[in-house]
Design a protein around this motif. Sequence first.
Motif: not given
Length: 802
Positions: A707-732
Amino acid sequence: MKFTLSWLKDHLETVATLNEIVEQLTSIGLEVEHVDDKSSLKPFVIAKVLTAVQHPDADRLRVLTVDTGDGKPPVQVVCGAPNARAGLIGAFAAPGTYVPGIDVTLAVGKIRGVESHGMMCSERELELSDEHNGIIDLPEDAPVGASFASYAHLDDPVIEINLTPNRPDATSVYGIARDLAASGLGTLKSAAVEKIAGKGQTPVKVVIEAPELCPGFALRLVRGVRNGPSPKWLQQRLIAIGLRPISALVDITNYVTFDRGRPLHVFDAGKVAGNLVVRRARDGEKVMALDGREYTLTPDMCAIADDNGVESIAGVMGGEHSGCDENTTEVLIESALWDPITTARTGRTLGIITDARYRFERGVDPEFMVPGVELATRLVLDLCGGEPAETEVVGYAGHKPKIVSFPLSEVTRLTGIEVPKAESLDILSRLGFMPQGSGDVVDVAVPSWRPDVDGKADLVEEVMRIHGVDNIAPQPLGAHDAVNSKILTTLQVRTRTAKRALAVRGMMEAVTWSFIPARHAELFGGGQTALKLANPIAADMSDMRPSLLPGLIAAAQRNADRGIGDVALFEVSGTYEGDGADQQRRVAAGVRRGTAKLDGSGRSWAGNSGPVGVFDAKADAIAALEACGAPVERLQIEAGGPAWYHPGRSGTIKLGPKTVLGTFGEFHPKTMEGLDVSGPLCGFEVFVDAVPEPKAKPTKTKPKLELSAFQAVKRDFAFVVDKAIEAGTLLRAALAADKKLITAVTVFDIFEGASLGADKKSIAIEVSIQPVEKTLTDEDFEALAKRIVENVGKQTGGVLRG
């Protein structure tokens, strides 16, 4: 199977009481379900009408004075029977008596102003027959004041036993008596059947064109019969077991069916044209059966036909055309052997349940085929008169008994009870088996009436049920010295966890049939490889299911037909792709219909929410796989699924290039049309048994919870990709930027618009970052963000959206 106590004693010499007989029947495996000791008829007494005068206010009523034989003054009874007269002796019911035929408990009452203290009863009111045109009229020597039930032999208890399908020998009163005698409760009376000499040959011949369906056929003509009502003793026995007396000839066949387990049929010889032919029915051939209904036959069924066409559905029911009536003077008595599987299939397909089918589908005694004709002939001669011809026997080659090698030590090995060898052999001999030899292993010849006995375990069962299973001494379970290992298998654990996970998602568990129609199996991949049943219980249950989805979809539609259109159902059970063990799979499946969606909080909503779709099914599938222990972070989603899904709104879940863990999607319009259902509908299937087994952990290593003693942090990103790119590929790609710091990546928005350019889309992701060693500085976050952008750019070509 029902029989009366006096009927049983026709074959069993015993002094045992009713309670002792009932207890012994259950002890030897013939479980007694009900005993009717005719207590409802005990209050009725024989009474004599002393006077009968016209009712003062009713033309059709008479006022009777009745002597009930109890030494008290006569009672006054108002009666509407046309045969009510002075001097008549009948059955009387006093006030307080329950009359079963009219379901009424009598009370003192007034009928048109005249008090009536009881009732003179008809046969229908005592449920003896349908006769209700007059009250019971007994002979002059009937003892007034005596019990009517005792006088009319109606106080005979009726015993009903529950038979398992493997006991065809117990479908007769004689077979039950044989078991009781073998258990030591009495002596079995002789079963010898008198051979009746015939005069001349039976002119109607029998031709068997389908010997695989009919191993033997016996037929006998009796001329000069007089078919009228059967005698009272026979009618009373049939009524006691729930059968309706019809005529002497028909009642004789029913009596022999129950008495000896030998179904028979009688043809009116004057209505039979030419010879009888046993053959497969022709497709579409019709026959009007004795129940007054017309049935359409198929080539899978066996028929008895003459020059006029089909006269009988073999082993199931006779035809109306050749049935016997009051004008019958010549009768053909038929006793045949029919294939059990064909008989059962025919009865189920046509929806016919008869006493004959009940016995033939279990297997009748082949050696009693000819004696059955002889017994029926004797009864016909005694009750209807006539002159018999010789019996025509065709096709029967005799019975060759099965020989089972029986090590006597098997009794102890399989039951844990020491039964002396001599007692084991004696029990088998009393049951009709024929042990040969005297060593530790004997050959046992199986009698013709026990087609269910095939091996040594069956013989052990016979020994034990007669020896008495109540002789098994109770023993406590032994205690273990060590802590038990896990009891449930991995598959059982996964089944439980998958059910819980789907229930948490607002779905309700359903249990559907493992059998589905052939057309449904074809829609879901069955086709030519479908596992078809040789003996289906119904025509629309002909195939083992290759998928759980047809049953769930049908269940959802049934709910919709009853006004509940928004349903979410799941099932975790087996599917069958063939008859091999490796072709049976454990599958978790579910369907959602209408607006039965699930929001992000885990709450199930109906009403104004949108229709269910592919992503609802995907979320259910992922939840089930996660509950089963699948590595969700490494799963790959490919567009498209099996043919029953919509090709553009479905997906396949894989672990690596070859391992398919499940499929999901909205259903194809053609699939829904084939199932005759309406939507919107989506569903999924995940293969529980395809999830890899978890890696075994070292037993001496203690689990370490970090269990980490440090605070978790969340960051948002937005990427422009080709329509053929699957979201799962970007997540990995984003997750791989730093597997130590990044704990999760999720998509929260997808946007397409002209401002992004042609064939482009924006995918917005949320990255969860959990420091484990130190608090990250701004420089650390900048460096991590840079690695995420670079990783996504390399693997997807995406650029950070400005």
